[in-house]
Design a protein around this motif. Structure first.
Motif, short mmCIF file in Angstrom:
data_model
loop_
_atom_site.label_atom_id
_atom_site.label_comp_id
_atom_site.label_asym_id
_atom_site.label_seq_id
_atom_site.Cartn_x
_atom_site.Cartn_y
_atom_site.Cartn_z
N ILE A 217 0.85 -1.19 0.00
CA ILE A 217 0.00 0.00 0.00
C ILE A 217 0.89 1.24 0.00
O ILE A 217 1.92 1.29 0.71
CB ILE A 217 -0.93 0.01 1.23
CG1 ILE A 217 -1.96 -1.12 1.12
CG2 ILE A 217 -1.65 1.36 1.34
CD1 ILE A 217 -2.90 -1.21 2.32
N ILE A 218 0.54 2.24 -0.79
CA ILE A 218 1.31 3.48 -0.86
C ILE A 218 0.78 4.43 0.20
O ILE A 218 -0.40 4.81 0.19
CB ILE A 218 1.22 4.10 -2.27
CG1 ILE A 218 1.78 3.11 -3.30
CG2 ILE A 218 1.96 5.42 -2.33
CD1 ILE A 218 1.61 3.56 -4.73
N TYR A 219 1.66 4.81 1.12
CA TYR A 219 1.25 5.62 2.28
C TYR A 219 1.55 7.10 2.05
O TYR A 219 2.49 7.46 1.34
CB TYR A 219 1.97 5.12 3.54
CG TYR A 219 1.50 3.76 3.98
CD1 TYR A 219 0.46 3.63 4.89
CD2 TYR A 219 2.09 2.61 3.47
CE1 TYR A 219 0.01 2.39 5.28
CE2 TYR A 219 1.66 1.36 3.86
CZ TYR A 219 0.62 1.25 4.77
OH TYR A 219 0.18 0.01 5.16
N PHE A 220 0.73 7.92 2.70
CA PHE A 220 0.88 9.38 2.60
C PHE A 220 0.98 9.96 4.01
O PHE A 220 0.25 9.53 4.92
CB PHE A 220 -0.31 9.97 1.85
CG PHE A 220 -0.41 9.49 0.42
CD1 PHE A 220 0.20 10.19 -0.61
CD2 PHE A 220 -1.09 8.32 0.11
CE1 PHE A 220 0.13 9.74 -1.91
CE2 PHE A 220 -1.17 7.86 -1.19
CZ PHE A 220 -0.55 8.57 -2.20
N ASP A 221 1.88 10.92 4.16
CA ASP A 221 2.16 11.45 5.50
C ASP A 221 1.62 12.85 5.73
O ASP A 221 1.87 13.44 6.78
CB ASP A 221 3.67 11.44 5.76
CG ASP A 221 4.46 12.25 4.72
OD1 ASP A 221 3.81 12.88 3.86
OD2 ASP A 221 5.70 12.22 4.76
N ILE B 41 7.13 1.10 -12.76
CA ILE B 41 6.19 0.87 -11.66
C ILE B 41 4.75 0.86 -12.22
O ILE B 41 4.46 1.51 -13.23
CB ILE B 41 6.29 1.93 -10.54
CG1 ILE B 41 5.91 3.31 -11.08
CG2 ILE B 41 7.67 1.94 -9.92
CD1 ILE B 41 5.76 4.38 -9.98
N GLN B 42 3.92 0.10 -11.56
CA GLN B 42 2.49 0.07 -11.86
C GLN B 42 1.73 0.34 -10.56
O GLN B 42 1.93 -0.37 -9.57
CB GLN B 42 2.06 -1.28 -12.45
CG GLN B 42 0.54 -1.38 -12.68
CD GLN B 42 0.10 -2.77 -13.10
OE1 GLN B 42 0.92 -3.62 -13.41
NE2 GLN B 42 -1.21 -2.98 -13.10
N VAL B 43 0.89 1.36 -10.61
CA VAL B 43 0.10 1.75 -9.44
C VAL B 43 -1.37 1.56 -9.77
O VAL B 43 -1.83 1.96 -10.85
CB VAL B 43 0.37 3.21 -9.03
CG1 VAL B 43 -0.49 3.62 -7.85
CG2 VAL B 43 1.85 3.41 -8.71
N SER B 44 -2.11 0.97 -8.85
CA SER B 44 -3.54 0.72 -9.08
C SER B 44 -4.37 1.31 -7.95
O SER B 44 -3.95 1.28 -6.77
CB SER B 44 -3.83 -0.79 -9.18
OG SER B 44 -3.19 -1.36 -10.30
N LEU B 45 -5.53 1.84 -8.33
CA LEU B 45 -6.53 2.23 -7.34
C LEU B 45 -7.32 0.97 -7.00
O LEU B 45 -7.96 0.37 -7.86
CB LEU B 45 -7.46 3.30 -7.91
CG LEU B 45 -8.70 3.63 -7.06
CD1 LEU B 45 -8.29 4.30 -5.75
CD2 LEU B 45 -9.67 4.51 -7.83
N ALA C 180 -11.00 2.15 -0.31
CA ALA C 180 -10.21 2.51 -1.49
C ALA C 180 -8.81 2.95 -1.05
O ALA C 180 -8.67 3.68 -0.07
CB ALA C 180 -10.90 3.63 -2.28
N TYR C 181 -7.81 2.51 -1.79
CA TYR C 181 -6.43 2.85 -1.48
C TYR C 181 -5.57 2.63 -2.71
O TYR C 181 -6.04 2.07 -3.73
CB TYR C 181 -5.90 2.02 -0.30
CG TYR C 181 -6.05 0.52 -0.48
CD1 TYR C 181 -5.03 -0.24 -1.07
CD2 TYR C 181 -7.22 -0.12 -0.09
CE1 TYR C 181 -5.18 -1.61 -1.24
CE2 TYR C 181 -7.36 -1.50 -0.25
CZ TYR C 181 -6.35 -2.23 -0.84
OH TYR C 181 -6.50 -3.59 -1.03
#
Length: 221
Positions: A111-115, A155-159, A195-196
């Motif tokens: 999971i891509i985290y946001f600070d 890189i591949q990012v998915s919702l 959703a993430y």
């Protein structure tokens, strides 16, 4: 010598009362005159409409949502409008301010985290898990920009919604120091859906500073 008795009526009245046909005509004329005079005595008619009702006062913050299908509204609402509280507004936007390496947790879940939280109306985005929880069924809009830095891997990012990829984006140019995988779309979500953003391919070992993840409720269903 006294004249004929008139019964208290004038000469016209005595004449009319001697002849029954004229008497009936006289009475009908009087009734018609009275009916025509009544509206003048009562004044102009009043319109029975919304002006005769007391105004409805709504206290607090309200959001009026116009529905294009009034038949789906509760019975008795002919305007096809529903009043929702101000808490019905849902929006969030998060960003990445630091360029730290991925933690053990992010390496495990991908999971891509946001600070950093920019907007979190309704508090439905959890910063610690970086997961958005839908408060109601509706159409939601999402967009993301995930930046990879000093990393030659694609890189591949998915919702993700409840573990299923909805939309994806790629970034794989090896000739730039920073590149973003970006995409946007509309998604129907049920109450309680999650959703993430998930890294499906590659790695973010160089960090993902300046990345953003945003979403909002377009309209409820």
């Amino acid at each position: 010598h006294q004249g004929p008795k008139t019964g208290g009526r004038g000469s016209e009245g005595s004449f009319c009362w001697r002849y029954p046909l004229l008497r009936k005509l006289f009475m009908r004329t009087c009734d018609l005159t009275l009916l025509l005079a009544l509206p003048l005595l009562w004044g102009p008619p009043r319109a029975n409409g919304q002006n005769d009702t007391e105004p409805i006062i709504l206290e607090g913050k309200c959001l009026v949502v116009c529905d294009s299908t009034p038949s789906s509204e509760p019975a008795g609402n002919a305007l096809g409008m529903s009043v929702r509280s101000g808490s019905g507004r849902v929006a969030f936007s998060a960003s990445r301010q630091t360029n730290h390496e991925p933690t053990d947790m992010s390496n495990r879940t991908m999971i891509i985290y946001f600070d950093n939280i920019l907007v979190n109306v309704g508090s439905h985005f959890d910063q610690e898990s970086s997961v958005f929880l839908a408060p109601r069924r509706g159409v939601y809009s999402f967009n993301f920009h995930v930046v990879k830095a000093y990393n030659r891997q694609t890189i591949q990012v998915s919702l993700m919604v409840n573990g299923w990829p909805m939309i994806s984006a790629f970034a794989g140019d090896q000739d730039v120091t920073r590149e973003a995988a970006t995409n946007a779309g509309l998604v129907i979500m049920e109450k309680g859906d999650k959703a993430y953003l998930r890294l499906e391919r590659g790695n973010l070992m160089g960090g993902w500073k300046y990345s953003t993840f945003s979403g909002f409720l377009v309209f409820p269903l």
